[in-house]
Design an enzyme around this catalytic site. Structure first.
Site, mmCIF file in Angstrom:
data_model
loop_
_atom_site.group_PDB
_atom_site.id
_atom_site.type_symbol
_atom_site.label_atom_id
_atom_site.label_comp_id
_atom_site.label_asym_id
_atom_site.label_seq_id
_atom_site.Cartn_x
_atom_site.Cartn_y
_atom_site.Cartn_z
ATOM 1 N N LYS A 9 -7.967 3.236 4.283
ATOM 2 C CA LYS A 9 -6.783 3.054 5.109
ATOM 3 C C LYS A 9 -6.385 4.321 5.853
ATOM 4 O O LYS A 9 -5.423 4.322 6.599
ATOM 5 C CB LYS A 9 -5.620 2.592 4.239
ATOM 6 C CG LYS A 9 -5.886 1.279 3.540
ATOM 7 C CD LYS A 9 -4.753 0.945 2.621
ATOM 8 C CE LYS A 9 -5.116 -0.171 1.685
ATOM 9 N NZ LYS A 9 -4.090 -0.372 0.666
ATOM 10 N N THR A 58 0.869 -1.177 0.000
ATOM 11 C CA THR A 58 0.000 0.000 0.000
ATOM 12 C C THR A 58 0.897 1.215 0.000
ATOM 13 O O THR A 58 2.110 1.099 0.104
ATOM 14 C CB THR A 58 -0.924 0.002 1.234
ATOM 15 O OG1 THR A 58 -2.007 0.878 0.998
ATOM 16 C CG2 THR A 58 -0.206 0.443 2.501
ATOM 17 N N SER A 101 4.527 0.724 -0.046
ATOM 18 C CA SER A 101 5.280 0.306 -1.219
ATOM 19 C C SER A 101 5.534 1.397 -2.250
ATOM 20 O O SER A 101 6.119 1.133 -3.281
ATOM 21 C CB SER A 101 4.555 -0.864 -1.891
ATOM 22 O OG SER A 101 3.224 -0.505 -2.165
ATOM 23 N N GLY A 159 -3.134 6.787 9.066
ATOM 24 C CA GLY A 159 -3.155 5.913 7.909
ATOM 25 C C GLY A 159 -2.248 4.732 8.178
ATOM 26 O O GLY A 159 -1.262 4.860 8.896
#
Length: 179
Positions: free
Chosen positions: A48, A16, A144, A61
């Protein structure tokens, strides 16, 4: 062994992008909505990034295992309540628990949390990190993907757009919260 499998033999849920930006008196946290299992998109519209604490004065988050992150959201909310909404103190108390509690030590998640004055990264090792400020901007990212520049929200949205274009674990269904 396939790198997409965790030690317990199940496919790991991962990947994510969460970006935190403070600039010009405004703080923004943005995150994508994609949940992936291996190379498969399981859900494109997960939330998120959310407001937590009394009056929604803290935004957070997460990247990592979803169930683990929800556990951390709940624990952080309790710490905020116990520490009268003081984010730094609540984060440090959560980090102490994370390092000493056997259950929490196994949680696989990272968080970016912020209120009107503070921007922090909470790591899976129980660390509380204050991102470096360069000029008048403080920028951090977990997950990521992530790159940054401009107004805090513009930076966060641009970073998320870049990450969505280049990272198979990030999509363009972005949630943005600002304080």
């Amino acid at each position: 062994m396939d790198s997409s499998k965790a030690g317990h033999g199940l496919i790991e849920w991962h990947g994510t992008t969460i970006v935190g930006v403070r600039k010009g008196g405004k703080t923004v946290i943005a995150g994508d909505g994609q949940v992936s299992m291996g190379n498969t998109v399981m859900k494109p519209n997960a939330r998120k990034v959310r407001r937590i604490g009394e009056g929604g004065k803290v935004i957070a988050g997460f990247a990592g295992a979803t169930a683990d992150a929800f556990t951390l959201f709940e624990r952080l909310e309790r710490k905020l309540e116990a520490n009268r909404g003081q984010l730094l103190r609540a984060a440090v108390e959560l980090a102490k628990d994370w390092r000493t509690d056997k259950y929490l030590r196994n949680l696989e998640a990272l968080m970016i949390v912020a209120d009107a004055e503070t921007l922090l990264v909470l790591t899976g090792n129980g660390d509380v990190l204050e991102p470096e400020t360069v000029g008048d901007a403080t920028i951090t990212a977990i997950g990521s993907g992530g790159n940054y520049e401009a107004d805090a929200e513009v930076i966060a949205r641009k970073a998320m757009a870049v990450a969505a274009d280049i990272c198979v674990f990030t999509n363009d269904r972005v949630t943005v919260e600002s304080i």
